[in-house]
Design an enzyme around this catalytic site. Structure first.
Site, PDB file in Angstrom:
ATOM      1  N   ASP A 198      24.908 -10.394  15.777  1.00 27.36           N
ATOM      2  CA  ASP A 198      24.563  -9.013  15.418  1.00 27.36           C
ATOM      3  C   ASP A 198      23.690  -8.349  16.478  1.00 27.36           C
ATOM      4  O   ASP A 198      22.699  -7.683  16.173  1.00 27.36           O
ATOM      5  CB  ASP A 198      23.848  -8.965  14.062  1.00 27.36           C
ATOM      6  CG  ASP A 198      24.758  -9.328  12.901  1.00 27.36           C
ATOM      7  OD1 ASP A 198      25.908  -9.715  13.156  1.00 27.36           O
ATOM      8  OD2 ASP A 198      24.320  -9.224  11.748  1.00 27.36           O
ATOM      9  N   ASP A 225      29.905 -11.378  15.523  1.00 22.51           N
ATOM     10  CA  ASP A 225      29.854  -9.954  15.157  1.00 22.51           C
ATOM     11  C   ASP A 225      28.855  -9.185  16.013  1.00 22.51           C
ATOM     12  O   ASP A 225      28.068  -8.375  15.503  1.00 22.51           O
ATOM     13  CB  ASP A 225      29.477  -9.800  13.674  1.00 22.51           C
ATOM     14  CG  ASP A 225      30.401 -10.559  12.745  1.00 22.51           C
ATOM     15  OD1 ASP A 225      31.577 -10.761  13.103  1.00 22.51           O
ATOM     16  OD2 ASP A 225      29.950 -10.966  11.658  1.00 22.51           O
TER      17      ASP A 225
END
Length: 378
Positions: A198, A225
């Site tokens: 992230d 991600d």
């Protein structure tokens, strides 16, 4: 073979580009004589003036060594209690968390050296890091830098989160955000975004708010991600790099993009004229997976990757996967157009939706950003 970019660990990598700047800061500390600080100020702020030769009343200078108005970025942001301020940041490592509130609109941060490696804003909170008052930070709370104001621009700055899984085996919330951007008309030019999970949270202030963001000539790296959120975001001429992992024995190691575009938003993430490289073995990364948050189960994640080179680290056979079985990637808005490289080879057509030429004509930065034209200032 995969395209390799070996290097030192996260903390040494963050610090490597600013060693000379830190040495300079130590040589001339904040307690130095005013005349000496003024001379150094002219040197570290380069063509952007100095406190003694201020460009205008809304230009503030940050230098960890004491040659500026402030020694921390947050102190300068706090002092800029209005719209239209510019922060010129001298080379150095600024280990702190920074928040730009909604009231501080049209703010610009400039890395004084013109090289993002020289100016690093970094901290090391993760989602599962315990907070002093109890509880944990959560994903948003882990962000080193939080930008909520509209009209934010950053040039030649590194945003980093150097939290490492290996240092905290007891923590399961391993999301560690380098920067969360929520404001409309947010532009990043020649910036770097360093982290693992992230890294770059390109989002908006609310579900019904379609924040536009523009990233040009930027570099982002991570594993899980590491570019995610619901913003309308254009990534032009950017470099994305997937990291290797020693804590996993099989693929996938992670996912480059995880958009969570609102269903009502006609524009999600657009990646154009960019490249993706990897430090991991061939085929160990997925290009994307859709994030449909529990807070918005009507989301329809959108990602278009066009005219971009995909290195061998991307799984060419199955570049997309599900985050949740209830929201298969095939039901979302994923597409490609004229990509190149070993990770772009189409061997299973149903696994790689392609735009037609007519569809690609509307998948442009102009269509995504509307009446906002940040590229004209690049």
């Amino acid at each position: 073979m995969a395209e390799r970019h070996p290097g030192p660990g996260r903390r040494s990598f963050v610090a490597a580009g600013v060693g000379a700047a830190l040495a300079l800061a130590v040589a001339t500390p904040a307690q130095a004589a005013p005349a000496e600080r003024a001379v150094r100020g002219r040197r570290v702020f380069g063509r952007y003036g100095s406190p003694a030769a201020r460009l205008d009343e809304r230009t503030l200078y940050v230098d960890a060594g004491g040659a500026g108005d402030f020694t921390t970025v947050q102190a300068a942001v706090t002092a800029a209690s209005g719209s239209g301020y510019t922060l010129v940041v001298a080379p150095g490592v600024y280990r702190e968390t920074v928040a730009v509130s909604v009231a501080r609109t049209e703010m610009t941060w400039i890395g004084a050296s013109g090289n993002a490696r020289d100016v690093v804003v970094v901290y090391d909170n993760a989602a599962g890091t315990p907070k002093p008052g109890g509880g944990t930070y959560g994903t948003t709370g882990s962000a080193t830098t939080l930008v909520q104001a509209a009209g934010f621009t950053a040039r030649d700055i590194t945003f980093a989160n150097d939290w490492l899984r290996a240092d905290h085996p007891d923590i399961t919330g391993t999301q560690a955000v380098a920067i969360k951007v929520q404001g409309d008309r947010s532009a990043f030019l020649r910036c770097r975004f360093l982290g693992h999970q992230d890294t770059l949270y390109a989002d908006s202030m609310a579900l019904g708010t379609f924040a536009r963001q523009y990233f040009r000539d930027c570099y982002a790296e991570g594993d899980v991600d590491f570019v995610f959120g619901r913003a309308t975001a254009v990534f032009e001429r950017c470099h994305f790099h997937t990291l290797t992992r020693t804590d996993l024995s099989s693929a996938p190691y992670g996912f480059v993009f995880a958009p969570s575009t609102a269903g009502a938003n006609p524009h999600g993430y657009l990646v154009t004229r960019s490249r993706i490289t990897s430090g991991a073995p061939d085929g160990h990364y997925k290009l994307a997976r859709p994030w449909v948050p529990s807070s918005d189960t009507t989301a329809r994640p959108m990602l278009t990757v066009r005219e971009t080179r995909l290195g061998a680290g991307i799984d060419a056979v199955a570049p997309y996967t599900n985050m949740s079985a209830g929201f298969p990637w095939q039901d979302q808005r994923f597409a490609e157009y004229r990509n190149t490289g070993p990770g772009a080879v189409v061997s299973v057509p149903e696994n790689r939706p392609q735009l037609t030429a007519a569809e690609a004509a509307s998948a442009t930065r102009e269509a995504y950003l509307g009446d906002w034209t940040p590229w004209e200032r690049c």
